[in-house]
Design a protein around this motif. Structure first.
Motif, mmCIF file in Angstrom:
data_model
loop_
_atom_site.group_PDB
_atom_site.id
_atom_site.type_symbol
_atom_site.label_atom_id
_atom_site.label_comp_id
_atom_site.label_asym_id
_atom_site.label_seq_id
_atom_site.Cartn_x
_atom_site.Cartn_y
_atom_site.Cartn_z
ATOM 1 N N PHE A 130 54.450 43.361 95.633
ATOM 2 C CA PHE A 130 54.170 43.681 97.036
ATOM 3 C C PHE A 130 55.077 44.834 97.462
ATOM 4 O O PHE A 130 56.176 45.004 96.934
ATOM 5 N N LYS A 132 56.221 47.191 101.200
ATOM 6 C CA LYS A 132 56.137 47.292 102.658
ATOM 7 C C LYS A 132 57.043 48.433 103.124
ATOM 8 O O LYS A 132 58.229 48.474 102.792
ATOM 9 N N ASP A 149 57.320 33.232 99.008
ATOM 10 C CA ASP A 149 56.500 34.220 99.709
ATOM 11 C C ASP A 149 56.979 34.440 101.145
ATOM 12 O O ASP A 149 56.375 35.215 101.888
ATOM 13 N N LYS A 150 58.069 33.738 101.531
ATOM 14 C CA LYS A 150 58.611 33.879 102.886
ATOM 15 C C LYS A 150 60.075 34.329 102.833
ATOM 16 O O LYS A 150 60.825 33.934 101.949
ATOM 17 N N TRP A 167 59.278 37.567 107.412
ATOM 18 C CA TRP A 167 58.399 38.417 106.618
ATOM 19 C C TRP A 167 57.531 37.535 105.740
ATOM 20 O O TRP A 167 58.036 36.817 104.875
ATOM 21 N N ASP A 168 56.208 37.560 105.983
ATOM 22 C CA ASP A 168 55.258 36.903 105.089
ATOM 23 C C ASP A 168 54.902 37.927 104.014
ATOM 24 O O ASP A 168 54.165 38.882 104.276
ATOM 25 N N PRO A 170 53.114 38.235 100.998
ATOM 26 C CA PRO A 170 51.785 38.639 100.512
ATOM 27 C C PRO A 170 50.965 39.417 101.531
ATOM 28 O O PRO A 170 50.293 40.392 101.184
ATOM 29 N N SER A 171 51.021 39.002 102.803
ATOM 30 C CA SER A 171 50.221 39.675 103.824
ATOM 31 C C SER A 171 50.915 40.915 104.378
ATOM 32 O O SER A 171 50.271 41.786 104.969
ATOM 33 N N GLY A 172 52.236 40.988 104.203
ATOM 34 C CA GLY A 172 52.998 42.103 104.761
ATOM 35 C C GLY A 172 53.349 41.928 106.223
ATOM 36 O O GLY A 172 53.988 42.791 106.825
ATOM 37 N N SER A 173 52.969 40.793 106.810
ATOM 38 C CA SER A 173 53.207 40.551 108.228
ATOM 39 C C SER A 173 54.684 40.296 108.506
ATOM 40 O O SER A 173 55.324 39.481 107.839
ATOM 41 N N THR A 175 57.089 39.182 111.661
ATOM 42 C CA THR A 175 57.020 38.595 113.001
ATOM 43 C C THR A 175 58.416 38.351 113.536
ATOM 44 O O THR A 175 59.266 37.776 112.841
#
Length: 366
Positions: A130, A132, A149-150, A167-168, A170-173, A175
């Protein structure tokens, strides 16, 4: 007479057969003598290229960061055989590297320009998983032990104002988390603990358990503690002792119940209580730390500590090294070795107490 001869011949044949059988047993395929004990080796890594050891990949292999012309490379090194394997390289400037709790991937936080930074997650086989892009910032990372993954990312500005993000991967999110303190650590897949202090000047705070899915969940777990550490099996709090000359390592279950307390002399500096480096081994449920010989104000003379290994399950402790400096340590998964030093360039055998330089030693490494 004939009987005597026959008996003699049988005896000789028996001895020959026995001798032949023993020889065959020694050389029989699939059977080999026990391997000689293997010791940690000083590697052939060029000390001018060496930057640091990142951490353990498994019980025998560590991850190296090396500086080559125009790039940074990451290699695994077997501390017993000296075998090396290059797994990743980048031309970016490295800010931080962290190995995941399950040791199957690592994070590389780097900058490619003054306006662009990159978060890359790389498998131990060298495969990019991944990536980012973010703005360059001062960031502290905290990986989730139950879910790799977190990750928490705590950012600080020049005035040390903080923000905490989830940071999630896999999704790149990414928050923003409404955290009341920068001292945040994952407790499970969705729960986290926070050390909330009345002010930045206070060296003690209260530990709260919160749920990342529900902002209304906020439970006081332990009050009046200095610091805490979390593993999959142990919740450790560092607390004041009965007198100002002592402090306590309080080992708690995952339900926060205390089951062993280890008292040590308290050292301090201008900011309050000083905590020597320590490592909480997740796999072995053991604790390694530097312990001062007496309670006093910290100085820069060096050699003020002993390295102590504590097993909270058996309530037993061993002194591994005497009269050593307080520097970072990181235990191998099996608990047999630990990396030692600001560059993790030394390995301590925790059974024998032997210390070996992984990199050909120089007084200064730039």
């Amino acid at each position: 007479m004939n009987k005597m001869r026959i008996g003699f011949i049988i005896t000789i044949l028996g001895l020959l057969f026995f001798s032949y059988g023993c020889k065959n047993e020694e050389t029989a395929p699939g059977k080999k003598k026990e391997d000689a004990p293997v010791a940690v080796q000083t590697s052939t890594v060029n000390s001018k290229e060496f930057q640091r050891v990142i951490g353990w990949v498994d019980d025998e292999n560590v991850l190296l960061q090396l500086k080559k012309p125009g790039k940074i490379t990451f290699e695994t090194l077997n501390i017993l055989t000296n075998k090396r394997k290059k797994i990743y390289e980048t031309k970016n400037v490295i800010s931080e590297v962290q190995i995941s709790p399950d040791r199957d991937r690592f994070l590389v936080y780097s900058t490619s320009s003054k306006d662009k930074a990159v978060l890359d997650v790389i498998s131990m086989a060298g495969t990019p998983l991944f990536t980012k892009s973010i703005k360059p910032q001062n960031i502290e990372f905290a990986w989730n032990h139950d879910n790799p993954d977190k990750m928490f990312m705590t950012t600080f500005d020049t005035d040390w104002n903080y923000q905490v993000f989830q940071w999630d991967i896999p999704s790149g999110s990414i928050t923003k988390l409404d955290a009341t303190s920068p001292f945040v650590s994952w407790y499970s897949d969705n729960l986290f603990v926070v050390n909330q202090k009345a002010s930045a000047q206070n060296d003690r705070g209260d530990i709260f358990l919160e749920d990342i899915r529900d902002k209304s969940v906020k439970n006081l777990i332990v009050a009046n503690v200095y610091q805490f550490a979390v593993s999959s099996n142990i919740f450790l709090t560092m607390e004041p002792g009965e007198t100002e000359k002592s402090m306590v390592y309080n080992f708690r279950s995952i339900g926060f119940q205390s089951y062993y307390k280890y008292e040590a002399p308290r050292v301090y500096d201008e900011l309050g209580t000083f905590f020597p480096f320590y490592d909480l081994n997740v796999d072995q449920e053991s604790f390694l730390t530097f312990e001062p010989y007496e309670s006093k104000k910290l100085n820069d003379h060096g050699g003020e500590f002993k390295l102590v290994k504590i097993d909270p399950k058996t309530k037993h402790n061993d002194t591994i090294l005497e009269l050593v400096n307080n520097e970072p340590i990181l235990t191998s998964p099996s608990g047999k070795y630990c990396l030692y030093g600001y560059l993790f360039d030394r390995v301590v055998d925790l059974e024998s107490g032997d210390m070996t330089y992984l990199i050909p030693h120089r007084d200064k490494i730039y």
